[in-house]
Design a protein around this motif. Structure first.
Motif, PDB file in Angstrom:
ATOM      1  N   GLY A 156       0.795  -1.230   0.000  1.00  0.00           N
ATOM      2  CA  GLY A 156       0.000   0.000   0.000  1.00  0.00           C
ATOM      3  C   GLY A 156       0.821   1.271   0.000  1.00  0.00           C
ATOM      4  N   GLN A 157       2.154   1.162  -0.009  1.00  0.00           N
ATOM      5  CA  GLN A 157       3.000   2.353   0.068  1.00  0.00           C
ATOM      6  C   GLN A 157       3.788   2.627  -1.208  1.00  0.00           C
ATOM      7  OE1 GLN A 157       4.736   1.165   4.159  1.00  0.00           O
ATOM      8  NE2 GLN A 157       4.930   3.389   4.102  1.00  0.00           N
ATOM      9  N   VAL A 158       3.654   1.799  -2.229  1.00  0.00           N
ATOM     10  CA  VAL A 158       4.437   1.979  -3.446  1.00  0.00           C
ATOM     11  C   VAL A 158       3.491   2.326  -4.591  1.00  0.00           C
ATOM     12  CG1 VAL A 158       6.057   0.919  -5.056  1.00  0.00           C
ATOM     13  CG2 VAL A 158       6.189   0.364  -2.617  1.00  0.00           C
ATOM     14  N   PHE A 159       3.720   3.500  -5.173  1.00  0.00           N
ATOM     15  CA  PHE A 159       2.903   4.004  -6.275  1.00  0.00           C
ATOM     16  C   PHE A 159       3.779   4.184  -7.503  1.00  0.00           C
ATOM     17  CE2 PHE A 159       0.609   4.958  -2.505  1.00  0.00           C
ATOM     18  CZ  PHE A 159      -0.736   4.976  -2.849  1.00  0.00           C
ATOM     19  N   GLY A 160       3.162   4.114  -8.671  1.00  0.00           N
ATOM     20  CA  GLY A 160       3.888   4.309  -9.915  1.00  0.00           C
ATOM     21  C   GLY A 160       3.338   5.495 -10.683  1.00  0.00           C
ATOM     22  N   VAL A 161       4.191   6.086 -11.493  1.00  0.00           N
ATOM     23  CA  VAL A 161       3.767   7.114 -12.446  1.00  0.00           C
ATOM     24  C   VAL A 161       4.294   6.676 -13.808  1.00  0.00           C
ATOM     25  CG1 VAL A 161       3.947   9.524 -13.170  1.00  0.00           C
ATOM     26  CG2 VAL A 161       3.742   8.977 -10.733  1.00  0.00           C
ATOM     27  N   LEU A 162       3.380   6.405 -14.724  1.00  0.00           N
ATOM     28  CA  LEU A 162       3.734   6.003 -16.083  1.00  0.00           C
ATOM     29  C   LEU A 162       4.070   7.266 -16.864  1.00  0.00           C
ATOM     30  CD1 LEU A 162       3.954   3.655 -18.107  1.00  0.00           C
ATOM     31  CD2 LEU A 162       1.544   4.047 -18.662  1.00  0.00           C
ATOM     32  N   TYR A 163       5.345   7.431 -17.147  1.00  0.00           N
ATOM     33  CA  TYR A 163       5.886   8.680 -17.691  1.00  0.00           C
ATOM     34  C   TYR A 163       5.986   8.631 -19.219  1.00  0.00           C
ATOM     35  CZ  TYR A 163       9.256  12.454 -18.439  1.00  0.00           C
ATOM     36  OH  TYR A 163       9.894  13.578 -18.874  1.00  0.00           O
ATOM     37  N   LYS A 164       5.321   9.576 -19.872  1.00  0.00           N
ATOM     38  CA  LYS A 164       5.396   9.735 -21.334  1.00  0.00           C
ATOM     39  C   LYS A 164       5.250   8.405 -22.062  1.00  0.00           C
ATOM     40  CE  LYS A 164       8.017  14.006 -21.819  1.00  0.00           C
ATOM     41  NZ  LYS A 164       9.164  14.642 -22.490  1.00  0.00           N
ATOM     42  N   ASP A 165       4.186   7.700 -21.739  1.00  0.00           N
ATOM     43  CA  ASP A 165       3.980   6.380 -22.312  1.00  0.00           C
ATOM     44  C   ASP A 165       2.489   6.175 -22.557  1.00  0.00           C
ATOM     45  OD1 ASP A 165       4.637   3.831 -23.202  1.00  0.00           O
ATOM     46  OD2 ASP A 165       5.631   3.241 -21.343  1.00  0.00           O
ATOM     47  N   LYS A 166       2.179   5.223 -23.413  1.00  0.00           N
ATOM     48  CA  LYS A 166       0.798   4.844 -23.698  1.00  0.00           C
ATOM     49  C   LYS A 166       0.306   3.903 -22.605  1.00  0.00           C
ATOM     50  CE  LYS A 166       1.348   5.282 -28.641  1.00  0.00           C
ATOM     51  NZ  LYS A 166       1.403   4.592 -29.923  1.00  0.00           N
ATOM     52  N   ILE A 167      -0.959   4.028 -22.260  1.00  0.00           N
ATOM     53  CA  ILE A 167      -1.535   3.166 -21.223  1.00  0.00           C
ATOM     54  C   ILE A 167      -1.389   1.701 -21.618  1.00  0.00           C
ATOM     55  CG2 ILE A 167      -3.650   2.524 -20.008  1.00  0.00           C
ATOM     56  CD1 ILE A 167      -4.573   5.423 -20.295  1.00  0.00           C
ATOM     57  N   SER A 168      -1.640   1.384 -22.875  1.00  0.00           N
ATOM     58  CA  SER A 168      -1.570  -0.016 -23.320  1.00  0.00           C
ATOM     59  C   SER A 168      -0.154  -0.569 -23.168  1.00  0.00           C
ATOM     60  CB  SER A 168      -2.041  -0.148 -24.766  1.00  0.00           C
ATOM     61  OG  SER A 168      -1.245   0.656 -25.626  1.00  0.00           O
ATOM     62  N   ALA A 169       0.857   0.229 -23.487  1.00  0.00           N
ATOM     63  CA  ALA A 169       2.246  -0.224 -23.346  1.00  0.00           C
ATOM     64  C   ALA A 169       2.608  -0.388 -21.871  1.00  0.00           C
ATOM     65  CB  ALA A 169       3.198   0.764 -24.020  1.00  0.00           C
ATOM     66  N   GLY A 170       2.158   0.542 -21.038  1.00  0.00           N
ATOM     67  CA  GLY A 170       2.408   0.436 -19.599  1.00  0.00           C
ATOM     68  C   GLY A 170       1.725  -0.782 -19.004  1.00  0.00           C
ATOM     69  N   GLN A 171       0.484  -1.053 -19.437  1.00  0.00           N
ATOM     70  CA  GLN A 171      -0.238  -2.212 -18.929  1.00  0.00           C
ATOM     71  C   GLN A 171       0.440  -3.513 -19.359  1.00  0.00           C
ATOM     72  OE1 GLN A 171      -3.056  -2.041 -16.762  1.00  0.00           O
ATOM     73  NE2 GLN A 171      -2.240  -4.103 -16.500  1.00  0.00           N
ATOM     74  N   GLU A 172       0.934  -3.544 -20.594  1.00  0.00           N
ATOM     75  CA  GLU A 172       1.657  -4.722 -21.075  1.00  0.00           C
ATOM     76  C   GLU A 172       2.938  -4.949 -20.260  1.00  0.00           C
ATOM     77  OE1 GLU A 172       4.207  -5.709 -24.991  1.00  0.00           O
ATOM     78  OE2 GLU A 172       2.122  -5.119 -25.389  1.00  0.00           O
ATOM     79  N   PHE A 173       3.651  -3.865 -19.976  1.00  0.00           N
ATOM     80  CA  PHE A 173       4.867  -3.924 -19.154  1.00  0.00           C
ATOM     81  C   PHE A 173       4.553  -4.531 -17.787  1.00  0.00           C
ATOM     82  CE2 PHE A 173       7.677  -1.803 -16.041  1.00  0.00           C
ATOM     83  CZ  PHE A 173       8.931  -1.979 -16.601  1.00  0.00           C
ATOM     84  N   LEU A 174       3.484  -4.051 -17.154  1.00  0.00           N
ATOM     85  CA  LEU A 174       3.117  -4.531 -15.820  1.00  0.00           C
ATOM     86  C   LEU A 174       2.559  -5.951 -15.862  1.00  0.00           C
ATOM     87  CD1 LEU A 174       1.557  -1.256 -14.391  1.00  0.00           C
ATOM     88  CD2 LEU A 174       3.814  -2.237 -13.880  1.00  0.00           C
ATOM     89  N   ASP A 175       1.834  -6.309 -16.928  1.00  0.00           N
ATOM     90  CA  ASP A 175       1.331  -7.680 -17.068  1.00  0.00           C
ATOM     91  C   ASP A 175       2.495  -8.662 -17.202  1.00  0.00           C
ATOM     92  OD1 ASP A 175      -1.279  -6.761 -16.930  1.00  0.00           O
ATOM     93  OD2 ASP A 175      -1.634  -6.880 -19.096  1.00  0.00           O
ATOM     94  N   ARG A 176       3.529  -8.252 -17.917  1.00  0.00           N
ATOM     95  CA  ARG A 176       4.674  -9.123 -18.179  1.00  0.00           C
ATOM     96  C   ARG A 176       5.557  -9.290 -16.937  1.00  0.00           C
ATOM     97  NH1 ARG A 176       9.555  -7.554 -20.260  1.00  0.00           N
ATOM     98  NH2 ARG A 176       8.695  -5.556 -20.926  1.00  0.00           N
ATOM     99  N   LEU A 177       5.810  -8.168 -16.210  1.00  0.00           N
ATOM    100  CA  LEU A 177       6.754  -8.200 -15.087  1.00  0.00           C
ATOM    101  C   LEU A 177       6.090  -8.285 -13.712  1.00  0.00           C
ATOM    102  CD1 LEU A 177       9.270  -5.489 -16.346  1.00  0.00           C
ATOM    103  CD2 LEU A 177       9.527  -7.960 -16.425  1.00  0.00           C
ATOM    104  N   GLY A 178       4.803  -8.016 -13.656  1.00  0.00           N
ATOM    105  CA  GLY A 178       4.089  -7.965 -12.388  1.00  0.00           C
ATOM    106  C   GLY A 178       3.828  -6.513 -12.005  1.00  0.00           C
ATOM    107  N   ASN A 179       2.705  -6.288 -11.350  1.00  0.00           N
ATOM    108  CA  ASN A 179       2.335  -4.923 -10.965  1.00  0.00           C
ATOM    109  C   ASN A 179       2.532  -4.740  -9.461  1.00  0.00           C
ATOM    110  OD1 ASN A 179       1.263  -2.423 -10.476  1.00  0.00           O
ATOM    111  ND2 ASN A 179      -0.635  -2.771 -11.575  1.00  0.00           N
TER     112      ASN A 179
END
Length: 174
Positions: A91-114
């Motif tokens: 509950g203490q770790v937040f992310g900011v997806l910087y200059k990226d597409k939501i779909s690419a960020g979601q794929e990144f997190l799906d692949r590596l874990g969120n």
């Protein structure tokens, strides 16, 4: 005999100039950085359509905010440390997806874990600039009052992840 006395001030000035130039060309890391500053008061939209601000802290305790992007190789390399921080400090770790597409960020997190409690979006990079971002990845620890109390520039390693963990333990969420 009097001519060499005139050379002393010139020699002192020359030595001082060389030392000053060396310091300007090779500053110690953090010499030009404020130690404590406010987190941006920007309201970010999240990947799930909600709104979030980091000043004051969204949890009432200290939080870590990791700015990352799917196109960033070092972001992928540091991801295991973000995952470990999230497991140790739920509950203490937040992310900011910087200059990226939501779909690419979601794929990144799906692949590596969120590991993130929430992921804020910063498509134009303005939020990153307000944080003081110099390039992704960077991680900021924000106090409950909304002050940036720790700034790690570049990818995390074991040592920097430990520092972040200690800062998060200083004020856990309510």
């Amino acid at each position: 005999m009097k001519r060499w006395l005139a050379a002393i001030p010139v020699a002192v000035l020359l030595i001082f100039s060389v030392l000053a130039a060396n310091q300007l060309m090779n500053p110690e890391k953090g010499d030009f950085e404020r130690v404590l500053r406010d987190a941006p008061g920007t309201t970010f939209e999240t990947m799930d359509g909600q709104k979030i601000q980091f000043a004051p802290s969204p949890t009432g305790g200290a939080v870590a905010v990791n700015l990352f992007a799917s196109w960033c190789g070092p972001c992928e390399a540091e991801h295991k440390y973000i995952m470990a921080l999230s497991e140790a400090h739920p509950g203490q770790v937040f992310g900011v997806l910087y200059k990226d597409k939501i779909s690419a960020g979601q794929e990144f997190l799906d692949r590596l874990g969120n590991p993130y409690t929430q992921v804020a979006l910063d498509p134009d990079g303005q939020g990153g600039l307000e944080f003081g971002l110099t390039g992704v990845p960077e991680t900021f620890v924000i106090s409950p009052a909304g002050d940036i109390i720790l700034h790690i520039d570049g990818p995390l390693n074991e040592s920097s992840a430990k520092k972040i963990g200690e800062a998060l333990e200083s004020a856990p969420p309510n």
